[in-house]
Design a protein around this motif. Sequence first.
Motif, short mmCIF file in Angstrom:
data_model
loop_
_atom_site.label_atom_id
_atom_site.label_comp_id
_atom_site.label_asym_id
_atom_site.label_seq_id
_atom_site.Cartn_x
_atom_site.Cartn_y
_atom_site.Cartn_z
N ALA A 24 19.29 14.60 5.28
CA ALA A 24 19.36 14.02 3.92
C ALA A 24 19.63 15.12 2.89
CB ALA A 24 18.07 13.29 3.60
N LEU A 25 19.00 16.26 3.03
CA LEU A 25 19.23 17.38 2.11
C LEU A 25 20.66 17.90 2.25
CD1 LEU A 25 15.88 19.35 2.42
CD2 LEU A 25 16.74 18.14 0.41
N TYR A 26 21.14 17.99 3.46
CA TYR A 26 22.49 18.47 3.73
C TYR A 26 23.52 17.51 3.11
CZ TYR A 26 26.17 20.71 6.53
OH TYR A 26 27.28 21.38 6.94
N ARG A 27 23.31 16.22 3.29
CA ARG A 27 24.21 15.22 2.68
C ARG A 27 24.18 15.33 1.16
NH1 ARG A 27 26.11 10.64 5.47
NH2 ARG A 27 26.03 9.51 3.51
N GLU A 28 22.99 15.50 0.59
CA GLU A 28 22.86 15.60 -0.86
C GLU A 28 23.58 16.82 -1.40
OE1 GLU A 28 21.76 14.54 -4.71
OE2 GLU A 28 21.92 13.40 -2.87
N LYS A 29 23.55 17.91 -0.65
CA LYS A 29 24.26 19.13 -1.06
C LYS A 29 25.74 18.83 -1.28
CE LYS A 29 25.92 22.53 1.75
NZ LYS A 29 25.89 23.65 2.69
N PHE A 30 26.35 18.11 -0.36
CA PHE A 30 27.77 17.79 -0.50
C PHE A 30 28.00 16.69 -1.53
CE2 PHE A 30 27.81 19.82 3.71
CZ PHE A 30 28.79 20.79 3.45
N HIS A 80 34.37 22.07 2.59
CA HIS A 80 33.11 22.59 3.13
C HIS A 80 32.43 23.59 2.19
CE1 HIS A 80 32.55 21.04 7.19
NE2 HIS A 80 33.85 20.90 7.22
N GLU A 81 33.21 24.44 1.54
CA GLU A 81 32.63 25.56 0.80
C GLU A 81 32.74 25.45 -0.72
OE1 GLU A 81 30.90 27.60 2.54
OE2 GLU A 81 31.63 26.97 4.49
N LEU A 106 38.84 17.07 11.09
CA LEU A 106 38.65 18.53 11.09
C LEU A 106 37.42 18.98 10.31
CD1 LEU A 106 42.37 19.56 10.45
CD2 LEU A 106 41.18 19.40 12.64
N VAL A 107 36.88 18.09 9.51
CA VAL A 107 35.68 18.43 8.73
C VAL A 107 34.44 17.93 9.46
CG1 VAL A 107 36.90 18.44 6.51
CG2 VAL A 107 35.79 16.34 7.29
N GLY A 108 33.31 18.44 9.09
CA GLY A 108 32.06 18.02 9.71
C GLY A 108 31.74 16.56 9.42
N ARG A 109 30.93 15.99 10.27
CA ARG A 109 30.54 14.58 10.15
C ARG A 109 29.92 14.27 8.80
NH1 ARG A 109 26.77 13.22 14.89
NH2 ARG A 109 28.48 14.37 15.77
N THR A 110 29.08 15.18 8.30
CA THR A 110 28.40 14.94 7.03
C THR A 110 29.39 14.95 5.87
OG1 THR A 110 26.38 15.92 7.90
CG2 THR A 110 26.57 15.77 5.50
N ARG A 112 32.60 14.34 5.99
CA ARG A 112 33.42 13.12 6.13
C ARG A 112 32.68 11.89 5.62
NH1 ARG A 112 34.67 13.65 11.21
NH2 ARG A 112 32.83 12.58 12.01
N ALA A 113 31.43 11.73 6.02
CA ALA A 113 30.65 10.55 5.61
C ALA A 113 30.42 10.53 4.11
CB ALA A 113 29.32 10.53 6.35
N VAL A 114 30.09 11.66 3.52
CA VAL A 114 29.84 11.71 2.07
C VAL A 114 31.09 11.34 1.29
CG1 VAL A 114 29.35 13.32 0.17
CG2 VAL A 114 27.89 13.30 2.20
N TRP A 115 32.24 11.89 1.68
CA TRP A 115 33.47 11.59 0.97
C TRP A 115 33.88 10.13 1.16
CZ3 TRP A 115 36.75 14.29 -2.34
CH2 TRP A 115 36.34 15.60 -2.65
N GLU A 116 33.80 9.63 2.38
CA GLU A 116 34.23 8.25 2.63
C GLU A 116 33.27 7.24 2.03
OE1 GLU A 116 35.05 7.87 6.83
OE2 GLU A 116 37.02 8.83 6.58
N ASP A 117 31.98 7.55 2.00
CA ASP A 117 31.01 6.64 1.38
C ASP A 117 31.22 6.56 -0.13
OD1 ASP A 117 29.90 6.24 3.86
OD2 ASP A 117 28.10 7.42 3.48
N THR A 118 31.59 7.69 -0.73
CA THR A 118 31.77 7.74 -2.18
C THR A 118 33.14 7.22 -2.62
OG1 THR A 118 30.31 9.67 -2.24
CG2 THR A 118 31.65 9.26 -4.20
N PHE A 119 34.14 7.48 -1.81
CA PHE A 119 35.51 7.11 -2.15
C PHE A 119 36.08 6.22 -1.04
CE2 PHE A 119 34.84 11.41 -3.99
CZ PHE A 119 34.80 11.03 -5.33
N PRO A 120 35.86 4.90 -1.14
CA PRO A 120 36.32 3.98 -0.09
C PRO A 120 37.82 4.06 0.18
CG PRO A 120 34.92 2.85 -1.68
CD PRO A 120 35.16 4.22 -2.22
#
Length: 130
Positions: A24-30, A80-81, A106-110, A112-120
């Motif tokens: 959850a913290l890692y997802r929030e960071k992104f 990522h960075e 090519l990007v990490g699962r987290t 990818r999920a954060v970007w796709e959840d935010t931008f359908p």
Amino acid sequence: MPSNTQHPAPAPRDISGTNAEDLALYREKFRRRLPESLDELQGPTHGVVDLPLHMAWSGMTSYDMGKPRQRMGLYRTVLHEGLHDDLPHYLNQDLLLQLWPVLRTLVGRTVRAVWEDTFPQLASRTRAAA
């Protein structure tokens, strides 16, 4: 005389414990780094792009946007960075949408999920490309 005391291996943590909190913290960071809208992404589409040290701390620092592999590498590194203020400066909305079906692999699962959840529209690009 050396001790023969054996230390037990650390117990694996399950997703319901500390690992879930870490995730959850890692997802929030992104998530905090994201722009309000993809419209904010007005980065370059051509030329050579030099990344600052806080993003390109290992490996390549300059990317030729005319070379597909380097362009993909730049986007992967920035996703990522990059910090909140970096994303609009280095990413371009149209290019991100174009690259996403492959870039998402090519990007990490987290990330990818954060970007796709935010931008359908990113997730819909993936389904359309399939």
